[in-house]
Design a protein around this motif. Structure first.
Motif, PDB file in Angstrom:
ATOM      1  N   LYS A 587      12.572  14.215   1.980  1.00  0.00           N
ATOM      2  CA  LYS A 587      13.101  15.569   2.659  1.00  0.00           C
ATOM      3  C   LYS A 587      13.236  16.294   2.071  1.00  0.00           C
ATOM      4  O   LYS A 587      13.476  16.896   1.158  1.00  0.00           O
ATOM      5  N   ASN A 588      11.507  17.379   2.009  1.00  0.00           N
ATOM      6  CA  ASN A 588      11.010  17.995   0.895  1.00  0.00           C
ATOM      7  C   ASN A 588       9.769  18.307   1.541  1.00  0.00           C
ATOM      8  O   ASN A 588       8.958  17.515   2.692  1.00  0.00           O
ATOM      9  N   PRO A 589       9.251  19.231   1.346  1.00  0.00           N
ATOM     10  CA  PRO A 589       8.222  19.890   1.951  1.00  0.00           C
ATOM     11  C   PRO A 589       7.213  19.743   1.859  1.00  0.00           C
ATOM     12  O   PRO A 589       6.287  19.618   3.110  1.00  0.00           O
ATOM     13  N   THR A 590       6.860  18.745   0.902  1.00  0.00           N
ATOM     14  CA  THR A 590       5.227  17.654   1.320  1.00  0.00           C
ATOM     15  C   THR A 590       5.666  16.452   2.051  1.00  0.00           C
ATOM     16  O   THR A 590       4.394  16.790   3.637  1.00  0.00           O
ATOM     17  N   VAL A 591       6.459  16.167   2.817  1.00  0.00           N
ATOM     18  CA  VAL A 591       6.436  15.291   3.487  1.00  0.00           C
ATOM     19  C   VAL A 591       6.231  15.323   4.830  1.00  0.00           C
ATOM     20  O   VAL A 591       5.502  15.687   5.875  1.00  0.00           O
ATOM     21  N   GLU A 592       6.850  16.621   4.700  1.00  0.00           N
ATOM     22  CA  GLU A 592       7.333  17.871   5.967  1.00  0.00           C
ATOM     23  C   GLU A 592       6.305  18.333   6.364  1.00  0.00           C
ATOM     24  O   GLU A 592       6.169  18.186   8.033  1.00  0.00           O
ATOM     25  N   SER A 593       5.441  18.324   5.937  1.00  0.00           N
ATOM     26  CA  SER A 593       3.774  19.024   6.199  1.00  0.00           C
ATOM     27  C   SER A 593       3.374  17.624   7.424  1.00  0.00           C
ATOM     28  O   SER A 593       2.113  18.441   7.720  1.00  0.00           O
ATOM     29  N   PHE A 594       3.508  16.710   6.619  1.00  0.00           N
ATOM     30  CA  PHE A 594       2.381  15.478   7.737  1.00  0.00           C
ATOM     31  C   PHE A 594       3.489  14.947   9.347  1.00  0.00           C
ATOM     32  O   PHE A 594       4.805  14.448   8.674  1.00  0.00           O
ATOM     33  N   LYS A 595       2.668  13.965   9.603  1.00  0.00           N
ATOM     34  CA  LYS A 595       3.142  13.174  10.519  1.00  0.00           C
ATOM     35  C   LYS A 595       3.321  11.758  10.485  1.00  0.00           C
ATOM     36  O   LYS A 595       2.218  12.052   9.345  1.00  0.00           O
ATOM     37  N   PRO A 596       4.333  10.945  10.625  1.00  0.00           N
ATOM     38  CA  PRO A 596       4.618  10.210  10.021  1.00  0.00           C
ATOM     39  C   PRO A 596       3.269   9.338  10.108  1.00  0.00           C
ATOM     40  O   PRO A 596       2.292   8.698   9.007  1.00  0.00           O
ATOM     41  N   SER A 597       2.795   8.934  11.099  1.00  0.00           N
ATOM     42  CA  SER A 597       1.769   8.435  10.963  1.00  0.00           C
ATOM     43  C   SER A 597       0.073   8.691  10.222  1.00  0.00           C
ATOM     44  O   SER A 597      -0.726   7.729   9.976  1.00  0.00           O
ATOM     45  N   GLU A 598       0.344  10.100   9.720  1.00  0.00           N
ATOM     46  CA  GLU A 598      -1.208  10.976   8.992  1.00  0.00           C
ATOM     47  C   GLU A 598      -0.394   9.978   7.485  1.00  0.00           C
ATOM     48  O   GLU A 598      -1.720   9.918   6.569  1.00  0.00           O
ATOM     49  N   ILE A 599       0.802  10.474   7.402  1.00  0.00           N
ATOM     50  CA  ILE A 599       1.340   9.360   6.294  1.00  0.00           C
ATOM     51  C   ILE A 599       1.324   8.194   5.514  1.00  0.00           C
ATOM     52  O   ILE A 599       0.006   7.469   4.609  1.00  0.00           O
ATOM     53  N   LYS A 600       1.110   7.236   6.703  1.00  0.00           N
ATOM     54  CA  LYS A 600       0.900   5.572   6.490  1.00  0.00           C
ATOM     55  C   LYS A 600      -0.932   5.908   6.787  1.00  0.00           C
ATOM     56  O   LYS A 600      -1.197   5.202   6.107  1.00  0.00           O
ATOM     57  N   LEU A 601      -1.711   6.744   7.451  1.00  0.00           N
ATOM     58  CA  LEU A 601      -3.012   6.144   7.812  1.00  0.00           C
ATOM     59  C   LEU A 601      -3.320   6.407   5.503  1.00  0.00           C
ATOM     60  O   LEU A 601      -4.302   6.229   4.945  1.00  0.00           O
ATOM     61  N   LEU A 602      -3.213   7.580   5.500  1.00  0.00           N
ATOM     62  CA  LEU A 602      -3.452   8.245   3.872  1.00  0.00           C
ATOM     63  C   LEU A 602      -2.670   7.227   2.752  1.00  0.00           C
ATOM     64  O   LEU A 602      -3.686   7.070   1.943  1.00  0.00           O
ATOM     65  N   HIS A 603      -2.046   6.408   3.523  1.00  0.00           N
ATOM     66  CA  HIS A 603      -1.555   5.385   2.452  1.00  0.00           C
ATOM     67  C   HIS A 603      -2.472   4.257   2.219  1.00  0.00           C
ATOM     68  O   HIS A 603      -2.931   3.661   0.838  1.00  0.00           O
ATOM     69  N   GLN A 604      -2.725   3.647   3.517  1.00  0.00           N
ATOM     70  CA  GLN A 604      -3.579   2.816   3.582  1.00  0.00           C
ATOM     71  C   GLN A 604      -4.625   3.695   2.641  1.00  0.00           C
ATOM     72  O   GLN A 604      -5.881   2.766   1.821  1.00  0.00           O
ATOM     73  N   ALA A 605      -5.300   4.434   2.433  1.00  0.00           N
ATOM     74  CA  ALA A 605      -6.551   5.177   2.257  1.00  0.00           C
ATOM     75  C   ALA A 605      -6.659   5.148   0.282  1.00  0.00           C
ATOM     76  O   ALA A 605      -7.259   4.527  -0.229  1.00  0.00           O
ATOM     77  N   TRP A 606      -4.965   5.667   0.286  1.00  0.00           N
ATOM     78  CA  TRP A 606      -4.737   5.008  -1.599  1.00  0.00           C
ATOM     79  C   TRP A 606      -4.505   3.950  -2.056  1.00  0.00           C
ATOM     80  O   TRP A 606      -5.243   3.503  -2.977  1.00  0.00           O
TER      81      TRP A 606
END
Length: 761
Positions: A587-606
């Motif tokens: 629960k922090n501003p960075t995570v809350e600025s993304f949709k969960p689907s965006e975070i999952k996609l960016l994690h794959q790229a990472w």
């Protein structure tokens, strides 16, 4: 040995800024006053003076020569020897062959002097309210010069034929306007015209300066031609006018500089200390970045919040041309005065180009017919720990000439970096650093770069035998250097690593060749291992460097996109420290600025390293902290996250964030983990303290070495102040860039310094 009261003859060779700056008439006047005979002439590397008279009088002449140097002149070297007496009668200024001037330093443009201002204010003077008044001590230089020698036929004043009265002043060695190349008056000089945006652009018949003042009072935007280009000007107290300019120029939040009538007005808008006031009123008249005053403390005049939104700094300059001063005769309000350009393009100097590119932005144009040969933006400076720190050297400061400790047979052209580009020339006994060129992100910017190279090579009849460039293979300057080498096989091409060049630039300013310990921290630089560096600690001398410490590498999600989105940098650091499911649960501003689907996609790229290059950039660490602290997730200009962090630094004396250094790796993990789990309003201050403590920890391992702090990160006044305070008690030798920019604008100087010493290797 002759008696001291007999006639003696001294030959003086003087190097420095001594041509086109009133030095010869000053020497003529001084020699005549002391009843000495001889002559002075311009030479290829300065001036030569023959002086005859009593020895003690000649010695007095030499002392006063150094203590009473004209305001624009600078003596770097004096060579002298006693010669046989020649029996010279009187003192004369000898004209020299034009070819002898090809290595003489070109003077920067200088703000109008007090003597000229007094004349312009005097109703009985023939130049009363003349907007182009100047003399040997002030006015345009570099921006009107086509080639050297700096004589009127070689400037854009050539088309204006001097009237008899001006010519008489110009030819009189005792006159303040002796050989003042831009000399003119109402009868023979440039003139103003005001163009209105109506159905079509057309000239008005009204008195132009008064009409511009009225337009500004009405909330309009006017382009005004200065020394080195046009400014876009509007009422800085008018919210609607400033916001309209932002919308038209598509500049959502980057701060605007303002111009104010006098120092008293500046003090109502900013906290002006002694050094800042000295810079504001100096002959260079730079933009000075200072801390804003509280809006409630001094409500008049009240700047629009849109001038410098969400930060605690404001950039202020004073009028520096007669035209600006005349405009303020009719106005008593601060004015936005921002460079007239599009995006990363250079400042516009031609009225037709201005109308074509920015006709939709401005309501009128105040133009004049003295052509600007060389564009030149405003210089920018701030004060840290009582010392000036230059962020941009241009009008009033550059071209900058630095003396070399010995002559070189090479002709070195250093082409700098891609951001905040400048170029440098090293030849004979000097290095010349060009004014600010800018970011080379487009065709227009590269054309401006090439024009600047052509300008300086033409000035000095300079054909380079060595070209020095950055190691980054995709930099426009690297490609330009490669093409030059393909077209001329005699050229030697040298590459210098970016952060090492930062270090070398500071060494060049201080004429240092021995080993130093340099903290070279910025946003981006191509590393020797092919990754993006930016948090480097280098043990370096003029022949090479050792990377003794560096920030722990992390990935930039989306590459260049991460530079504009601090949240992507912060998310990458979270991926370094937490499993994906834990990141999603944070629960922090960075995570809350993304949709969960965006975070999952960016994690794959990472995970796969797709469009996610590795970096050690401290500049990007600033972005990450700004995101995790909830200060910003997107930025619209370079360095915005750092300014926003700085505006929120609280007065804390302790550090609660860990930034340990082990085996040469600066580990951000403890700090980012704490920040990710529990942010606090004191986060910006704790972050700065952590960086400072880290620097002290590393520096104590190399107690015998002088310290250098360079790179764009050290533009942060809070961090730089903390660092300097930390080393005060330890009495460490610190080499601070005080004349050159701390950012990429000094890269070319460092490149040239390396190539100069490469001869000795």
């Amino acid at each position: 040995m002759a008696r001291s009261d007999s006639k003696q003859h001294l030959l003086l060779k003087i190097g420095g800024i001594v041509q086109g700056v009133g030095f010869r008439p000053f020497v003529h006047k001084l020699a005549t006053e002391l009843d000495l005979c001889g002559d002075i002439r311009n030479e290829s590397d300065g001036v030569t003076i023959h002086i005859e008279g009593k020895k003690e009088t000649i010695e007095l002449f030499c002392r006063r020569l150094k203590s009473e140097t004209p305001p624009l002149a600078r003596i770097d070297t004096i060579e002298s020897r006693w010669c046989d007496v020649e029996g010279i009668e009187g003192f004369s200024i000898v004209e020299s062959d034009a070819a002898a001037f090809k290595t003489a330093a070109v003077s920067p443009d200088i703000s109008v002097c007090e003597n000229c201002v007094s004349e312009m204010r005097d109703p009985g003077n023939r130049r009363y309210r003349y907007p182009f008044i100047n003399c040997t001590d002030c006015g345009p230089r570099y921006t009107i010069t086509k080639t050297i020698p700096y004589d009127r036929p070689n400037t854009s004043m050539a088309k204006f034929v001097m009237c008899p009265t001006c010519k008489k002043e110009y030819e009189n060695p005792l006159d303040r306007r002796y050989h003042a190349q831009p000399i003119s008056c109402f009868e023979c000089g440039p003139s103003l015209r005001l163009l209105h945006r109506r159905e079509k652009w057309e000239a008005g018949s009204e008195e132009s300066i008064g009409a511009v003042a009225q337009l500004l009072k009405e909330g309009k935007t006017v382009a005004v031609k200065g020394l080195g280009g046009f400014h876009l000007i509007c009422d800085a107290t008018n919210d609607e006018a400033v916001q309209r300019l932002r919308e038209r120029k598509r500049r959502p939040s980057k701060p605007f500089a303002i111009m104010v009538k006098d120092v008293e007005t500046a003090k109502k808008l900013a906290r002006v200390d002694e050094m800042e006031e000295r810079l504001l009123t100096s002959k260079e008249r730079p933009i000075v970045l200072m801390e804003k005053t509280s809006p409630s403390s001094l409500p008049t005049p009240h700047l629009s919040d849109a001038v410098a939104p969400a930060i605690d700094r404001i950039g202020i300059m004073l009028p520096y041309t007669p035209l600006h001063l005349l405009l303020f005769d009719d106005l008593d309000i601060p004015l936005v005065a921002t460079s007239a350009n599009l995006g990363d393009e250079p400042i516009i100097t031609d009225v037709q180009e201005l109308i074509r590119k920015l006709g939709h932005v401005v309501d009128a144009v105040l133009d004049h017919d003295r052509d600007i040969v060389n564009a030149c933006d405003d210089s920018v400076v701030q004060v840290i720990a009582g010392r000036p720190q230059w962020l941009r050297i241009a009008r009033g400061v550059a071209p900058m000439t630095l003396p070399l400790e010995k002559r070189t047979g090479k002709k070195i052209l250093a082409v700098g970096a891609n951001q905040k580009n400048t170029i440098a020339l090293a030849f004979e006994d000097k290095i010349i650093l060009s004014p600010h060129i800018g970011d080379l992100n487009g065709i227009e910017a590269m054309e401006y770069f090439e024009r600047t190279v052509e300008t300086f090579t033409n000035f000095y009849g300079f054909v380079p035998d060595t070209i020095v460039h950055d190691k980054h293979p995709l930099y426009s300057t690297t490609k330009w250097a490669s093409e030059a080498a393909m077209n001329d096989e005699r050229l030697t091409i040298v590459e210098v690593q970016h952060h090492y060049a930062h270090t070398l630039a500071v060494m060049a300013e201080h004429s240092i060749t021995d080993t130093v310990l340099a903290f070279s921290w910025d946003g981006t630089g191509y590393g020797d291992d092919g990754t993006i560096w930016g948090g480097e600690v280098l043990k370096a001398d003029v022949h090479g460097f050792e990377r003794v410490a560096s920030l722990r590498p992390f990935r930039l999600l989306g590459g260049e996109k991460a530079v504009r989105e601090p949240r992507r940098v912060a998310l990458s650091l979270l991926f370094e420290l937490f499993p994906l499911d834990e990141v999603l649960a944070l629960k922090n501003p960075t995570v809350e600025s993304f949709k969960p689907s965006e975070i999952k996609l960016l994690h794959q790229a990472w995970q796969k390293g797709i469009n996610a290059p590795l970096t050690t950039s401290v500049g990007r660490l600033f972005d990450a902290v700004a995101s995790l602290a909830g200060i910003c997730q997107h930025i619209s200009y370079e360095g915005e996250s750092g300014l926003l962090l700085e505006a929120r630094v609280s007065d804390v004396k302790k550090n609660v964030y860990g930034l340990p250094v082990k085996n040469g790796v600066i580990d951000f993990a403890p700090m980012i983990e704490e920040l990710a789990l529990a942010s606090t309003p004191d986060a910006p201050a704790y972050f700065m303290r952590a960086l400072c403590d880290c620097i002290v920890q590393i520096a104590r391992q190399y107690v015998s070495l002088p310290l250098i702090f360079t790179g764009g990160v050290f533009q942060n006044r809070t961090l730089y102040n903390m660092v300097l305070e930390a080393f005060e008690e330890e009495e460490r030798e610190i080499l601070i860039p005080e004349k050159i920019p701390v950012n990429d604008a000094s890269i070319a100087l460092g490149q040239a310094w390396y190539a100069f010493h490469r001869e000795e290797k």
